[in-house]
Write a protein that holds these residues in place. Structure first.
Motif, PDB file in Angstrom:
ATOM      1  N   LEU A 166       0.743  -1.026  -0.015  1.00 18.20           N
ATOM      2  CA  LEU A 166       0.001   0.068  -0.141  1.00 18.20           C
ATOM      3  C   LEU A 166       0.815   1.214   0.133  1.00 18.20           C
ATOM      4  O   LEU A 166       0.510   2.304  -0.680  1.00 18.20           O
ATOM      5  CB  LEU A 166      -0.771  -0.029   1.302  1.00 18.20           C
ATOM      6  CG  LEU A 166      -2.112  -1.210   1.109  1.00 18.20           C
ATOM      7  CD1 LEU A 166      -2.873  -1.151   2.404  1.00 18.20           C
ATOM      8  CD2 LEU A 166      -2.970  -0.756  -0.058  1.00 18.20           C
ATOM      9  N   ILE A 215       0.751   4.158  -2.894  1.00 19.09           N
ATOM     10  CA  ILE A 215       0.777   5.552  -2.800  1.00 19.09           C
ATOM     11  C   ILE A 215       1.907   6.228  -3.417  1.00 19.09           C
ATOM     12  O   ILE A 215       1.614   7.336  -4.315  1.00 19.09           O
ATOM     13  CB  ILE A 215       0.485   5.919  -1.340  1.00 19.09           C
ATOM     14  CG1 ILE A 215      -0.928   5.235  -0.915  1.00 19.09           C
ATOM     15  CG2 ILE A 215       0.495   7.361  -1.207  1.00 19.09           C
ATOM     16  CD1 ILE A 215      -0.951   5.432   0.675  1.00 19.09           C
ATOM     17  N   CYS A 216       2.871   5.772  -3.228  1.00 25.44           N
ATOM     18  CA  CYS A 216       4.086   6.559  -4.038  1.00 25.44           C
ATOM     19  C   CYS A 216       4.135   6.491  -5.354  1.00 25.44           C
ATOM     20  O   CYS A 216       4.564   7.283  -5.943  1.00 25.44           O
ATOM     21  CB  CYS A 216       5.589   5.871  -3.355  1.00 25.44           C
ATOM     22  SG  CYS A 216       5.965   6.266  -1.780  1.00 25.44           S
ATOM     23  N   PHE A 220       1.638   6.980  -7.192  1.00 21.43           N
ATOM     24  CA  PHE A 220       0.940   8.187  -7.906  1.00 21.43           C
ATOM     25  C   PHE A 220       1.941   9.061  -8.163  1.00 21.43           C
ATOM     26  O   PHE A 220       1.779   9.863  -9.360  1.00 21.43           O
ATOM     27  CB  PHE A 220      -0.133   8.736  -6.563  1.00 21.43           C
ATOM     28  CG  PHE A 220      -1.193   7.697  -6.248  1.00 21.43           C
ATOM     29  CD1 PHE A 220      -1.552   6.630  -7.056  1.00 21.43           C
ATOM     30  CD2 PHE A 220      -1.944   8.046  -5.109  1.00 21.43           C
ATOM     31  CE1 PHE A 220      -2.602   6.042  -6.705  1.00 21.43           C
ATOM     32  CE2 PHE A 220      -2.854   7.024  -4.838  1.00 21.43           C
ATOM     33  CZ  PHE A 220      -3.348   6.311  -5.550  1.00 21.43           C
ATOM     34  N   ALA A 271      -2.222   2.297 -11.012  1.00 21.28           N
ATOM     35  CA  ALA A 271      -2.368   3.375  -9.872  1.00 21.28           C
ATOM     36  C   ALA A 271      -1.565   4.622 -10.581  1.00 21.28           C
ATOM     37  O   ALA A 271      -2.030   5.999 -10.453  1.00 21.28           O
ATOM     38  CB  ALA A 271      -1.792   3.086  -8.534  1.00 21.28           C
ATOM     39  N   ALA A 285      -3.394   8.160 -11.438  1.00 21.38           N
ATOM     40  CA  ALA A 285      -2.986   9.359 -11.075  1.00 21.38           C
ATOM     41  C   ALA A 285      -2.596  10.371 -11.986  1.00 21.38           C
ATOM     42  O   ALA A 285      -3.143  11.581 -11.932  1.00 21.38           O
ATOM     43  CB  ALA A 285      -1.771   9.291  -9.929  1.00 21.38           C
TER      44      ALA A 285
END
Length: 424
Positions: free
Chosen positions: A209, A213-214, A216, A333, A337
């Motif tokens: 997870l 996020i990184c 993005f 992801a 983004a």
């Protein structure tokens, strides 16, 4: 008898990624001309660009869920058909909506290529995943370099953007032919015996997870800037498209020599190194002008060089149970983004341009003003001021990544110490 021809499969994969990257490079080079030919503003151009990024995450995520079941070969044949249809429709586009839908199809094709080829490369070379993924992904910046040089050549020869797009049919037909002939292995997760339950548990782990996020921010830093650099800085330098060529050229060279760097720094160290240079490069691009902008592009190219393949390689090496789904969720992801950020920044850019125009000015009137007129000069000056502002806002992302990847380096060192103690 082993019928898997690894080198030919790898070559075909590189050709498929070449088509993907040509679509980025050629589109980046012809954005301004599309705006002129079809009278499109920055918001509309941003939406068309974002459409490719919408199709990509849709295809790569769906592909991640089904690749183990239907096989990588079927996915890549689908990619070939989507590429073929999208390219032909783009050549014959008549306006905003035809460009929208043809770009969407190409985006779906691009995502399908990644959905199959990332796990394919990992399965073909299990002992050097990050290095081989860097070799594979060098064809992304490589195709952008080829695409932007083709655009420059064709423009100087007076050849229209339709012919530039049609060039993509050559590698498309080549990779389609090769994939139809070759035998494919199963995905690494299947061959390793990990269950689907193991896979789902892995993609919900804290480390995955965190990387999700990184992704993005790494994807936006690399791909948004690459797609918009010629538009954002065209009034800062007379050769804005060459900035993209320099940046991506550095990425090609860097990824070609990834092996000793990955071995020396490890994937997490490479990511931290990349974030530092990307932040510095973006800051310099937003503040320098004239010939010094090319130095900034060089620094930025070094920064974003290893982001995408090393993010995927880190997950492949450190979270192997996530399988093809993990690799594809990460890619999805990133592209999702970028799609959202591109639309937001398209609106933000238009707003900045309006802010720098005379009070009460109409954006459409000023953007279509006769060259040499007062309105045209005012619009050029407004764009000159607005472009670097967009880059300065984007610089925040790699700065955040510096702190994130510093933490990742410390975390992996801690895990390594714990592992060494347990072995003693």
């Amino acid at each position: 008898m082993n019928t898997i021809k690894s080198s030919k499969l790898f070559t075909a994969s590189c050709l498929a990624l070449l088509v993907t990257s040509l679509s980025f490079g050629i589109r980046a080079g012809m954005m301004n001309q599309l705006g002129i030919d079809f009278q499109l503003n920055a918001t509309q151009l941003g939406t068309i660009t974002a459409t490719a990024f919408w199709g990509f995450p849709l295809a790569i995520v769906v592909g991640g869920f089904v690749v183990d079941m239907i096989g990588m070969k079927r996915l890549l044949i689908m990619a070939f058909l989507f590429h073929l249809t999208g390219i032909v429709l783009t050549v014959f586009a008549q306006g905003y909506w035809s460009l929208f839908f043809s770009t969407l199809l190409i985006g779906i094709a691009n995502g399908t290529v990644e959905a199959a080829c990332n796990p394919l490369v990992a399965a073909l070379y299990p002992e050097e995943k990050t290095t081989r993924l860097n070799y594979f992904h060098l064809w992304f910046p490589g195709g952008i370099v080829i695409g932007t040089l083709l655009v420059t050549l064709f423009v100087n020869l007076g050849i229209g953007w339709q012919s530039q797009v049609a060039v993509m049919l050559i590698p498309t037909l080549m990779y389609g032919y090769l994939f139809l002939k070759l035998e494919f292995p199963v995905t690494e997760r299947v061959s390793s015996g990990y269950s689907r339950a193991d896979m789902y548990k892995a993609v919900f782990s804290p480390l995955f997870l965190f990387m999700f996020i990184c992704m993005f921010m790494t994807a936006i830093t690399e791909l948004f800037t690459g797609q918009w650099i010629s538009l954002l800085l065209k009034n800062v330098t007379d050769n804005a498209i060459l900035l993209l060529t320099i940046t991506t050229g550095i990425m090609v060279v860097g990824r070609a020599f990834a092996k000793p760097i990955v071995r020396k720094l490890a994937p997490q160290g490479v990511l931290l190194f990349s974030a530092v240079f990307a932040a510095l490069g973006l800051y310099l691009l937003s503040t320098l002008s004239g010939g010094s902008v090319f130095f900034a592009a060089l620094i930025f190219g070094i920064g974003v060089c290893y982001f995408w393949p090393t993010m995927i390689g880190f997950v492949a090496e450190n979270i192997p149970k996530s399988g093809a789904l993990g690799l594809n969720l990460l890619g999805g992801a990133g592209m999702f983004a970028v799609s959202v950020y591109t639309i937001v920044m398209g609106n933000f850019y238009d707003g900045l341009v309006i802010r720098h125009l005379p009070k009460g000015a109409n954006l459409q009137e000023y953007s279509t003003a006769v060259p040499g007129s007062v309105e045209a000069s005012a619009f050029a000056k407004a764009m000159d001021l607005a472009g670097p502002e967009v880059l300065r806002v984007t610089t925040v992302l790699p700065v955040i990544l510096i702190f994130a990847f510093s933490g990742l380096v410390l975390y992996t060192k801690h895990l390594k110490r714990l592992q060494q103690r347990s072995e003693v």
